[in-house]
Scaffold this active site. Structure first.
Site, PDB file in Angstrom:
ATOM      1  N   PHE A  68      44.631  47.335  26.334  1.00  0.00           N
ATOM      2  CA  PHE A  68      45.265  46.466  27.335  1.00  0.00           C
ATOM      3  C   PHE A  68      45.550  47.196  28.632  1.00  0.00           C
ATOM      4  CE2 PHE A  68      46.435  45.041  23.061  1.00  0.00           C
ATOM      5  CZ  PHE A  68      45.948  43.745  23.087  1.00  0.00           C
ATOM      6  N   CYS A  71      37.308  42.647  34.483  1.00  0.00           N
ATOM      7  CA  CYS A  71      37.860  42.123  33.230  1.00  0.00           C
ATOM      8  C   CYS A  71      38.209  40.636  33.281  1.00  0.00           C
ATOM      9  CB  CYS A  71      39.075  42.931  32.828  1.00  0.00           C
ATOM     10  SG  CYS A  71      38.705  44.682  32.665  1.00  0.00           S
TER      11      CYS A  71
HETATM   12  C1  UGA Z   1      43.488  43.454  33.378  1.00  0.00           C
HETATM   13  C2  UGA Z   1      44.713  43.246  32.468  1.00  0.00           C
HETATM   14  O1  UGA Z   1      45.888  43.157  33.273  1.00  0.00           O
HETATM   15  C3  UGA Z   1      44.845  44.418  31.489  1.00  0.00           C
HETATM   16  O2  UGA Z   1      45.937  44.195  30.618  1.00  0.00           O
HETATM   17  C4  UGA Z   1      43.549  44.513  30.695  1.00  0.00           C
HETATM   18  O3  UGA Z   1      43.587  45.599  29.773  1.00  0.00           O
HETATM   19  C5  UGA Z   1      42.384  44.713  31.649  1.00  0.00           C
HETATM   20  O4  UGA Z   1      42.326  43.615  32.564  1.00  0.00           O
HETATM   21  C6  UGA Z   1      41.130  44.764  30.826  1.00  0.00           C
HETATM   22  O5  UGA Z   1      40.771  43.746  30.225  1.00  0.00           O
HETATM   23  O6  UGA Z   1      40.557  45.850  30.673  1.00  0.00           O
HETATM   24  P1  UGA Z   1      43.029  44.952  35.542  1.00  0.00           P
HETATM   25  O7  UGA Z   1      41.667  44.338  35.559  1.00  0.00           O
HETATM   26  O8  UGA Z   1      43.182  46.421  35.736  1.00  0.00           O
HETATM   27  O9  UGA Z   1      43.741  44.630  34.140  1.00  0.00           O
HETATM   28  O10 UGA Z   1      43.848  44.254  36.689  1.00  0.00           O
HETATM   29  P2  UGA Z   1      45.152  43.338  36.815  1.00  0.00           P
HETATM   30  O11 UGA Z   1      46.301  44.179  37.168  1.00  0.00           O
HETATM   31  O12 UGA Z   1      45.281  42.424  35.676  1.00  0.00           O
HETATM   32  O13 UGA Z   1      44.753  42.488  38.109  1.00  0.00           O
HETATM   33  C7  UGA Z   1      43.619  41.634  38.055  1.00  0.00           C
HETATM   34  C8  UGA Z   1      43.451  40.895  39.353  1.00  0.00           C
HETATM   35  O14 UGA Z   1      44.486  39.938  39.501  1.00  0.00           O
HETATM   36  C9  UGA Z   1      43.476  41.754  40.618  1.00  0.00           C
HETATM   37  O15 UGA Z   1      42.422  41.329  41.460  1.00  0.00           O
HETATM   38  C10 UGA Z   1      44.835  41.454  41.215  1.00  0.00           C
HETATM   39  O16 UGA Z   1      44.824  41.584  42.612  1.00  0.00           O
HETATM   40  C11 UGA Z   1      45.024  40.005  40.804  1.00  0.00           C
HETATM   41  N1  UGA Z   1      46.435  39.584  40.753  1.00  0.00           N
HETATM   42  C12 UGA Z   1      47.296  40.169  39.866  1.00  0.00           C
HETATM   43  C13 UGA Z   1      46.888  38.566  41.569  1.00  0.00           C
HETATM   44  O17 UGA Z   1      46.118  37.997  42.380  1.00  0.00           O
HETATM   45  N2  UGA Z   1      48.190  38.158  41.490  1.00  0.00           N
HETATM   46  C14 UGA Z   1      49.063  38.728  40.627  1.00  0.00           C
HETATM   47  O18 UGA Z   1      50.232  38.312  40.594  1.00  0.00           O
HETATM   48  C15 UGA Z   1      48.597  39.759  39.794  1.00  0.00           C
END
Ligand code: UGA
Length: 436
Positions: free
Chosen positions: A151, A262
């Site tokens: 995760f 992801c």
């Molecule tokens: C995500 C999950 O959060 C991890 O728990 C998981 O392990 C991982 O995918 C995976 O499957 O390997 P990650 O891809 O590193 O992690 O990024 P996130 O922090 O989830 O952000 C994803 C996207 O959502 C980014 O583009 C971010 O800018 C966007 N985001 C996030 C928003 O637009 N609004 C928010 O409030 C939060």
């Protein structure tokens, strides 16, 4: 017993896992088919940017416990083999491409010793683990297979690996669970919740978690659309609903939506798998989550047009941010780059800045212009678009940038800049989901 571990696939997930497991005291053999990646890792250098992992990798290489190779026979000594290869979206559909996972298990099968445990960490469609376990029963009956979804978030990879908020293991018997408990003993000792599940549930936990996170983001972006239509402010709305602990305030940051390697591909693969299982209707809502997410990218382009003109050919747009999120150099399915490319295709002159992502961005979008410094990037710009919320952008002084640009217009695609600060410096400030 002192367990020896192998990590198959040394990308983001694998390199992090290998260095972290070495830091727990295990001997770890990392294997990857890419000789350049293996050469870099063997020198203690990280092929990508991840805060804290560079130091940890260099430190672990010095201990002699951690090694990397392209030679699969090197895993023969290992007791536990973590499969950490990618499962990207297939080219012509929504499903996940399992080529690398299957190839990884097949490549180590001839070297599995008596009692070895293969542990999948990659995100896979439900049912994959069971079918790999059945195949392994033929090709390497002396070994077993478990699934242990990961995760970790990019930008927090080391922290999330060494102090995760839970450990989930999908196992078919007690022995597999015992081996995994031995591996994770120092992490369990911190009080980390331990969840034993069957194989399909463990696979589902991962995609359910990412679907929920994607849903939260698209929910707030849908509210942003309504706020824009009704004259409201989504940042105030998010703050207000977030105080309800049942809702929580995290992952309610409205803006240009989610990208990365992801969330987008995982919700699509989940829909594809549900359809195969005859449960298509249950995940129909994810199609809307995906659509809202992609619409957020379009909405920011609409704002640019309304600020400048329908015809963008005469305009220079400065883009702050290329990566899909801050503290990462990952540009896979980056909303920022997608928007940059669309604006360029519409005729605008687009110059992109990013603290860490310029080289990876250039590889994917060689025709975009890039700038190593914010001041060069914004020079004579008609509009600044803030698309990835790096700290250095929040710390910019708008009164210093003012004299450099042609028009003092900024659009905050991440709702992360200080609106008052920009307005007080004479800028026209627009943010997604805020009408004021
Ligand atoms: C995500 C999950 O959060 C991890 O728990 C998981 O392990 C991982 O995918 C995976 O499957 O390997 P990650 O891809 O590193 O992690 O990024 P996130 O922090 O989830 O952000 C994803 C996207 O959502 C980014 O583009 C971010 O800018 C966007 N985001 C996030 C928003 O637009 N609004 C928010 O409030 C939060």
């Amino acid at each position: 017993m002192d367990l020896i571990l192998s990590v198959v696939g040394c990308g983001y997930l694998g390199a992090t896992h290998a260095a972290c497991m070495s830091s727990l005291g295990f001997r770890v053999i990392g294997v990857d088919t890419d000789p350049d990646k293996v050469a870099m890792l063997s020198r203690g250098e990280l092929p990508f940017y991840e805060p804290g992992l560079d130091t940890l990798l260099a430190q672990e290489m010095k201990t002699g416990r951690l090694s990397f190779t392209t030679d699969f026979s090197a895993v023969a000594d290992a007791d536990v083999h973590f499969v950490c290869v990618g499962t990207p979206q297939i080219k012509d559909g929504l499903a996940a491409d399992l080529t690398y996972v299957k190839a990884a298990v097949a490549a180590i099968a001839p070297y599995l010793k008596e009692g070895a445990l293969v542990v999948g960490k990659s995100t896979v469609p439900v049912g994959t683990a069971q079918s790999l376990r059945s195949e392994l029963a033929q090709s390497a009956p002396q070994a077993d297979l478990a699934w242990n979804p990961e995760f970790l978030r990019e930008g927090f990879a080391v922290e999330d690996t060494l102090t995760p908020n839970r450990l989930v293991v999908g196992v078919a018997n007690d022995r597999a669970e015992e081996i995994l408990k031995e591996v994770y003993e120092p992490i369990i000792a911190l009080g980390t919740p331990w969840i034993r599940a069957d194989l399909p549930t463990a696979e589902l936990v991962k995609v359910a978690a990412n679907s929920f996170l994607a849903t939260k983001i698209s929910f707030i972006n849908a509210m942003a659309e309504v706020c824009e239509a009704a004259g409201g402010d989504v940042t105030v709305l998010a703050k207000a609903i977030g105080y309800d602990p049942r809702i929580g305030n995290r992952f309610l940051q409205a803006g240009i939506g989610f990208g990365g390697g992801c969330l987008p591909k995982d919700i699509r693969a989940f829909m594809a798998r549900a359809e195969e299982l005859g449960a298509k209707q249950a995940l129909e809502f994810l199609r809307e989550i995906d659509a809202i997410n992609l619409r957020a990218r379009q909405r920011v382009i609409d704002v640019v047009r309304s600020e400048l003109s329908e015809d963008l050919t005469q305009y220079k747009i400065a883009i702050l941010g290329a990566t899909f999120k801050p503290d990462s150099d990952d540009v896979r399915d980056s909303p920022a780059l997608d928007i940059s490319a669309q604006l360029q295709a519409a005729g605008a002159t687009v110059v992109v800045h990013d603290p860490k992502g310029i080289e990876p961005a250039r590889k994917r979008f060689p025709s975009l212009q890039y700038s190593e410094s914010v001041t060069d990037c914004v020079k004579a710009a008609d509009l600044i678009l803030h698309l990835t919320e790096w700290r250095e952008y929040r710390e910019l002084d708008p009164s210093v940038l003012g004299p450099l640009v042609k028009n003092k217009i900024v659009i905050d695609g991440r709702n992360a800049l200080d609106r008052d600060k920009w307005r007080n410096a004479g800028w026209k400030f627009h943010a997604l989901g805020r009408t004021d």
